[in-house]
Scaffold this active site. Structure first.
Site, PDB file in Angstrom:
ATOM      1  N   HIS A  91      29.947  41.119  42.313  1.00 35.08           N
ATOM      2  CA  HIS A  91      31.295  40.783  42.791  1.00 35.08           C
ATOM      3  C   HIS A  91      31.458  39.277  42.989  1.00 35.08           C
ATOM      4  O   HIS A  91      32.309  38.839  43.768  1.00 35.08           O
ATOM      5  CB  HIS A  91      31.616  41.460  44.151  1.00 35.08           C
ATOM      6  CG  HIS A  91      31.827  42.934  44.081  1.00 35.08           C
ATOM      7  ND1 HIS A  91      31.476  43.767  45.117  1.00 35.08           N
ATOM      8  CD2 HIS A  91      32.372  43.729  43.135  1.00 35.08           C
ATOM      9  CE1 HIS A  91      31.781  45.019  44.816  1.00 35.08           C
ATOM     10  NE2 HIS A  91      32.313  45.016  43.606  1.00 35.08           N
ATOM     11  N   ARG A  93      34.220  39.176  31.233  1.00 33.95           N
ATOM     12  CA  ARG A  93      33.440  39.519  32.420  1.00 33.95           C
ATOM     13  C   ARG A  93      32.089  40.073  31.963  1.00 33.95           C
ATOM     14  O   ARG A  93      32.043  41.012  31.160  1.00 33.95           O
ATOM     15  CB  ARG A  93      34.179  40.572  33.231  1.00 33.95           C
ATOM     16  CG  ARG A  93      33.366  40.997  34.421  1.00 33.95           C
ATOM     17  CD  ARG A  93      33.943  42.197  35.099  1.00 33.95           C
ATOM     18  NE  ARG A  93      33.140  42.516  36.264  1.00 33.95           N
ATOM     19  CZ  ARG A  93      32.919  43.746  36.692  1.00 33.95           C
ATOM     20  NH1 ARG A  93      33.456  44.771  36.080  1.00 33.95           N
ATOM     21  NH2 ARG A  93      32.192  43.945  37.754  1.00 33.95           N
ATOM     22  N   ASN A 115      36.178  50.125  45.264  1.00 31.00           N
ATOM     23  CA  ASN A 115      35.327  51.290  44.989  1.00 31.00           C
ATOM     24  C   ASN A 115      33.880  50.911  45.252  1.00 31.00           C
ATOM     25  O   ASN A 115      33.134  51.637  45.879  1.00 31.00           O
ATOM     26  CB  ASN A 115      35.532  51.759  43.550  1.00 31.00           C
ATOM     27  CG  ASN A 115      36.870  52.446  43.395  1.00 31.00           C
ATOM     28  OD1 ASN A 115      37.201  53.336  44.180  1.00 31.00           O
ATOM     29  ND2 ASN A 115      37.663  52.023  42.429  1.00 31.00           N
ATOM     30  N   GLU A 118      40.315  38.715  40.279  1.00 27.73           N
ATOM     31  CA  GLU A 118      39.141  38.371  39.472  1.00 27.73           C
ATOM     32  C   GLU A 118      39.555  37.848  38.096  1.00 27.73           C
ATOM     33  O   GLU A 118      38.880  36.977  37.541  1.00 27.73           O
ATOM     34  CB  GLU A 118      38.223  39.596  39.353  1.00 27.73           C
ATOM     35  CG  GLU A 118      37.498  39.855  40.676  1.00 27.73           C
ATOM     36  CD  GLU A 118      36.919  41.251  40.812  1.00 27.73           C
ATOM     37  OE1 GLU A 118      37.705  42.193  41.008  1.00 27.73           O
ATOM     38  OE2 GLU A 118      35.692  41.393  40.721  1.00 27.73           O
ATOM     39  N   ARG A 171      28.587  55.252  46.113  1.00 25.84           N
ATOM     40  CA  ARG A 171      27.215  54.727  46.228  1.00 25.84           C
ATOM     41  C   ARG A 171      26.783  54.688  47.685  1.00 25.84           C
ATOM     42  O   ARG A 171      27.576  54.366  48.574  1.00 25.84           O
ATOM     43  CB  ARG A 171      27.139  53.314  45.644  1.00 25.84           C
ATOM     44  CG  ARG A 171      27.197  53.295  44.150  1.00 25.84           C
ATOM     45  CD  ARG A 171      27.254  51.872  43.618  1.00 25.84           C
ATOM     46  NE  ARG A 171      28.464  51.666  42.846  1.00 25.84           N
ATOM     47  CZ  ARG A 171      29.002  50.487  42.572  1.00 25.84           C
ATOM     48  NH1 ARG A 171      28.440  49.380  43.011  1.00 25.84           N
ATOM     49  NH2 ARG A 171      30.095  50.403  41.865  1.00 25.84           N
ATOM     50  N   PHE A 192      39.460  56.093  49.229  1.00 26.94           N
ATOM     51  CA  PHE A 192      39.579  55.855  50.663  1.00 26.94           C
ATOM     52  C   PHE A 192      40.881  56.404  51.257  1.00 26.94           C
ATOM     53  O   PHE A 192      40.917  56.858  52.404  1.00 26.94           O
ATOM     54  CB  PHE A 192      39.460  54.348  50.969  1.00 26.94           C
ATOM     55  CG  PHE A 192      39.092  54.108  52.391  1.00 26.94           C
ATOM     56  CD1 PHE A 192      37.760  54.066  52.774  1.00 26.94           C
ATOM     57  CD2 PHE A 192      40.064  53.993  53.375  1.00 26.94           C
ATOM     58  CE1 PHE A 192      37.409  53.908  54.097  1.00 26.94           C
ATOM     59  CE2 PHE A 192      39.718  53.829  54.694  1.00 26.94           C
ATOM     60  CZ  PHE A 192      38.394  53.784  55.059  1.00 26.94           C
ATOM     61  N   ASN A 224      37.605  42.677  30.105  1.00 25.00           N
ATOM     62  CA  ASN A 224      36.595  43.359  30.918  1.00 25.00           C
ATOM     63  C   ASN A 224      36.277  44.670  30.211  1.00 25.00           C
ATOM     64  O   ASN A 224      37.046  45.631  30.294  1.00 25.00           O
ATOM     65  CB  ASN A 224      37.170  43.596  32.323  1.00 25.00           C
ATOM     66  CG  ASN A 224      36.165  44.247  33.259  1.00 25.00           C
ATOM     67  OD1 ASN A 224      35.069  44.631  32.833  1.00 25.00           O
ATOM     68  ND2 ASN A 224      36.543  44.378  34.516  1.00 25.00           N
TER      69      ASN A 224
END
Ligand code: ADP
Length: 395
Positions: A179, A90, A210, A381, A240, A282, A9
């Site tokens: 995603h 990815r 995130n 993933e 975002r 968070f 990735n």
């Protein structure tokens, strides 16, 4: 060892890698090179014979992958000793060209290059990773796995924006969704957990990391998703904004002289929980909220309210919902988000069990008699990319 995939990735200044057994999902080694191109980079590698941690400068992605190959030699497993069947990359944006993973060749590279205007931050870095890996590992098949591919099953009325129709033909403006590997992976896991066939299930999948996105999945196929042309649309995220009035761009240009790029940057990097509370992580928002911080409380309320609206919308899209699935950092770990998003929805057949929801070891957070199961499933993933890459090379 057999059936391993080296999953790569590549970000703009990072390279994350993992050597995954595509059958079991077990990672034989994982690593991350960060701050590529800076004076001090950071490389960690976790292998079977120990951990490697280094702060030397890594000039570019080629040097990063060379450092990774060396770390495999020193901290295991030596790549020559492993039966690697493919390298899985990815790739963030596959546009409407890629509805499935594909073998990397010159034509694919040209197609992903054509898609750079749709993902100017991500696709160039992904391409860099592919080109470097093809040079250093030329004897292995390379497979591109796209974040957007899972959502290519959206019907036209879900992916088309109500704008002049020429915009889609001329500029590719439509919903793509992101995603996808995560939504696909946890959908399969949900079916396993419920002991039912994926084809028979209607799911609402909430990936809350995130970046955050919601997907309506009917019979294993994505039928609507909250991210759009770019990963900015939809839920409130770490930095975002998610959904907002598209007139904001023009308004800020007129009243504040802000360029499109400035507003774009602020909506992507300075908004969401960070804009609302001052913290994008968070856990920090939770700490501040628990300490009585009013901005953190409002940020939390907005975050959960947006989630609730998407759950309601996708309930109506699907007509019948078998399970709501929470995944990624926040989805998996925050019982308070699940409780706030799903409170007082008993009339929709959603009954959260407060004890099970608070138990981090329990993957089922709903009561025995809840018509809609609430599931908490870790995403993986890398494993999904490994599985998809293996499928391509074994076809
Ligand atoms: P990414 O989208 O980058 O893969 P993750 O899935 O790791 O991100 O999710 C990161 C988010 O998950 C961060 O906002 C982090 O604060 C949050 N998170 C991680 N652990 C917890 C926890 N125990 N409780 C609440 N939030 C958590």
């Amino acid at each position: 060892m057999s059936g391993h995939v080296l999953v790569i990735n590549a970000g703009s200044s990072s390279l994350k890698y993992s050597l995954v057994d595509a059958k079991t999902g077990e990672a034989a080694a994982t690593g991350l090179v960060e701050r590529i191109g800076e004076e001090q980079s950071h490389h960690v590698h976790h292998g079977p014979t120990g951990d490697f941690d280094d702060d030397q400068a890594v000039a570019d992605h080629e040097a990063a992958l060379e450092a990774a190959v060396r770390a495999f030699e020193t901290h295991g497993p030596a790549l020559a000793d492993v039966d690697i069947v493919a390298v899985g990359h990815r790739v963030v944006h596959g546009g409407d060209r890629f509805a499935a993973p594909a073998l990397v060749d010159d034509e694919l590279i040209a197609a992903v290059t054509d898609l750079v205007p749709l993902a100017p931050l991500h696709n160039p870095a992904n391409l860099e990773g592919i080109e470097v890996a093809r040079r250093l590992l030329p004897d292995l098949p390379h497979v591109a796995v796209f974040d957007t591919a899972f959502h290519q099953t959206l019907p036209p009325y879900a992916y088309t924006y109500a704008v002049p129709s020429s915009w889609q033909d001329e500029y590719g403006i439509r919903r793509y969704g992101f995603h996808g590997t995560s939504h696909s992976f946890v959908s399969g896991q949900a079916a396993g957990l419920l002991g039912r066939k994926l084809e028979d299930l209607n799911l609402i999948v909430l990936h809350l990391g995130n970046g955050c996105s919601a997907t309506a999945v009917r019979g294993g196929k994505s039928v609507d998703t909250s991210m759009g042309l770019t990963p900015l649309e939809g839920l409130v995220m770490g930095t975002r904004s998610g959904d907002l009035d598209p007139a904001i761009h023009g308004h800020l240009a007129r009243v504040a002289g802000r360029s499109a790029e400035e507003t774009d940057r602020a909506l992507n990097s300075e908004s969401g929980l960070k804009g609302l509370t001052g913290a994008n992580d968070f856990r920090e928002v939770s700490r501040r909220r628990a300490a009585g911080d009013e901005r953190a409380q409002l940020g939390f309320d907005i975050y959960c309210y947006r989630l609730r609206k998407y759950i309601g919308a996708y309930y109506a899209v699907l007509g019948r919902v078998d399970a709501i699935v929470f995944t990624a950092g926040v989805g998996q770990h925050s019982a308070e988000v699940r409780a706030a998003a799903l409170s007082d929805l008993e009339s929709l057949g959603i009954h959260l069990d407060p004890v099970r929801n608070a138990d981090p070891t329990d993957q089922i957070a709903s009561t025995e008699d809840s018509a809609v199961a609430v599931l908490v499933i870790p995403t993986n993933e890398e494993w999904e990319i490994a599985r998809q890459a293996l499928d391509v090379v074994r076809r």
